[in-house]
Design an enzyme around this catalytic site. Structure first.
Site, PDB file in Angstrom:
ATOM      1  N   TYR B 105       0.606   9.499  10.917  1.00 51.34           N
ATOM      2  CA  TYR B 105       1.280   8.201  10.793  1.00 51.34           C
ATOM      3  C   TYR B 105       1.616   7.657  12.169  1.00 51.34           C
ATOM      4  O   TYR B 105       2.009   8.424  13.068  1.00 51.34           O
ATOM      5  CB  TYR B 105       2.582   8.343  10.003  1.00 51.34           C
ATOM      6  N   TYR B 144      -2.515  15.788   5.547  1.00 52.38           N
ATOM      7  CA  TYR B 144      -1.715  16.274   6.681  1.00 52.38           C
ATOM      8  C   TYR B 144      -0.772  17.374   6.224  1.00 52.38           C
ATOM      9  O   TYR B 144      -0.399  17.436   5.050  1.00 52.38           O
ATOM     10  CB  TYR B 144      -0.946  15.132   7.348  1.00 52.38           C
ATOM     11  N   ARG B 154      -0.255  17.672   2.266  1.00 52.34           N
ATOM     12  CA  ARG B 154      -0.256  16.553   1.321  1.00 52.34           C
ATOM     13  C   ARG B 154      -1.680  16.095   1.048  1.00 52.34           C
ATOM     14  O   ARG B 154      -2.474  15.940   1.968  1.00 52.34           O
ATOM     15  CB  ARG B 154       0.513  15.344   1.874  1.00 52.34           C
ATOM     16  N   HIS B 157      -3.306  10.126   0.462  1.00 54.10           N
ATOM     17  CA  HIS B 157      -2.553   9.185  -0.384  1.00 54.10           C
ATOM     18  C   HIS B 157      -2.199   7.927   0.385  1.00 54.10           C
ATOM     19  O   HIS B 157      -2.097   7.933   1.609  1.00 54.10           O
ATOM     20  CB  HIS B 157      -1.281   9.828  -0.940  1.00 54.10           C
ATOM     21  N   HIS B 159       0.812   4.881   0.237  1.00 49.77           N
ATOM     22  CA  HIS B 159       2.131   4.525  -0.304  1.00 49.77           C
ATOM     23  C   HIS B 159       2.162   3.046  -0.679  1.00 49.77           C
ATOM     24  O   HIS B 159       1.606   2.205   0.053  1.00 49.77           O
ATOM     25  CB  HIS B 159       3.226   4.740   0.747  1.00 49.77           C
TER      26      HIS B 159
END
Lengths: 174, 236
Positions: B105, B144, B154, B157, B159
């Protein structure tokens, strides 16, 4: 049709959405009694929740192009959120109706570790309508205060939010 | 004036805030039961925030920054926002955020030793059209690691945040990708008890959305709470 899509946690990286301007709901020029609303978020160990997203929505004053009625704030290193908004007036039970609830603001709490957001409300100490508000009247004396902000200084209101344990905030099933 | 309340969520279709396998829930979930509003939903729950289009510009392309292409697999995600009765939600805001193709991120708290991409930021906002349709272009996010349990990763995905037509419809969720082996190991995905509800968080590959010589397409529909069968009469 399928049922409503499942909620998932907002996670720790939601700040990619953050716009600090959104903490000031008066930024588009809405007129009214300007107040600051602040508080901190505390977990079941008494630890500060420093990565929460707090959303504020109020149905009063009525929405307009100068007034979204909506704000979003991140909690800081002290677990604190802070909004600048307009003090709400009485809020009808039914939109456009005449039966009133006491002035209040809705808060939605999102955070890492919350799979679904938590809905709560902020009422204001000293409002005459508090004594007749359907929700406040339905709460036990021991818990009612968790929804009532106190005026710390002129136009500065404060309400802390406890996610779990002693003094746990009343969260709503909406 | 008559306003119809949003109906309750179907049992098992929403995740539990007390999900011990997702460690961060431990001290953050309320232990007292949620309190029902004695009046049912009121103006506060039934009305939505007002997002004037002129103040909230849309940006439907996350795949480039300043005209420069991000690294990774370019994808198009498209679908509709409907309620549980199949009614489209027109002109509703959808916020989008995600990791880059390497699983990182663009966020100061993300310390995963994977590269940042100067041409990928990973946040956008779109609105549905008259028929509740939305579409955007992005890069498929990478998996990640996280520290929930030993060797925890995870699944890929994206959000999302949706507002709907009343604050009681507010939804923040995550969309997953078909065939991801990490889904079976993910406590966040599994926090929703109902398997069908969980699996609806997985997008479908769609050759019809796929654009030749350009980008793979995925379909994902959002469903927000429907209105109850019983009208809520104004007591005034």
């Amino acid at each position: 049709m399928p049922h409503a899509t499942a909620s998932q946690t907002i996670g720790p990286y939601w700040h990619l959405l953050e716009d600090k301007d959104w903490t000031d709901l008066t930024r588009f020029g809405a007129q009214g009694e300007r107040i600051a609303l602040t508080g901190r978020i505390i977990d079941g160990d008494g630890a500060l929740v420093t990565d929460a997203c707090v959303e504020l929505w109020q149905a009063s004053p009525a929405a307009s192009d100068q007034w979204d009625g909506f704000g979003r704030a991140a909690t800081d290193k002290q677990g604190e959120f802070r909004f600048v908004t307009l003090k709400p007036g009485p809020v009808p039970v039914s939109p456009g109706g005449k039966v009133m609830q006491a002035p209040h603001i809705s808060l939605a709490i999102f955070a890492r570790g919350l799979m679904t957001h938590l809905h709560t409300r902020v009422y204001f100490q000293g409002e005459a309508l508090n004594a007749q508000d359907p929700l406040l009247c339905a709460l036990p004396d021991t818990r009612r205060g968790t929804l009532i902000a106190q005026e710390q200084a002129p136009s500065l209101w404060r309400l802390d939010i406890v996610l779990q344990g002693d003094g746990e905030t009343v969260f709503l099933d909406v | 004036m008559t306003t119809t309340a949003f109906r309750p969520y179907a049992p098992g279709t929403q995740p539990l805030n007390d999900t011990p396998s997702y460690r961060s829930t431990g001290k953050r979930h309320p232990v007292q039961p949620l309190v029902a509003l004695p009046t049912g939903q009121t103006a506060t729950e039934l009305l939505p925030p007002h997002f004037a289009a002129a103040r909230y510009p849309a940006s439907a392309d996350l795949s480039r920054v300043n005209g420069q292409e991000a690294q990774g697999e370019r994808i198009i995600v498209a679908g509709r926002v409907l309620d549980e009765d199949g009614r489209p939600l027109p002109h509703t805001m959808i916020e989008i955020w995600q990791a880059n193709a390497a699983g990182r991120y663009d966020h100061p708290l993300d310390t995963h030793p994977a590269p940042l991409d100067p041409h990928f930021h990973g946040a956008a906002r779109v609105f549905t059209d008259e028929e509740g349709r939305y579409s955007f272009t992005t890069i498929k996010p990478g998996a990640y690691p996280w520290r929930n349990h030993a060797n925890a990763w995870r699944p890929n995905h994206i959000h999302y945040s949706l507002f709907g037509a009343g604050f009681a419809q507010r939804l923040v969720t995550q969309m997953y990708f078909p065939g991801d082996p990490l889904l079976e190991l993910d406590p966040i995905f599994h926090a929703t008890p109902d398997a069908a509800a969980r699996n609806r968080l997985i997008a479908a590959f769609d050759i019809g959305i796929t654009q030749p010589e350009w980008a793979l397409g995925y379909r994902f529909d959002f469903v927000l709470r429907g209105r109850g069968a019983t009208p809520f009469e104004d007591a005034a």
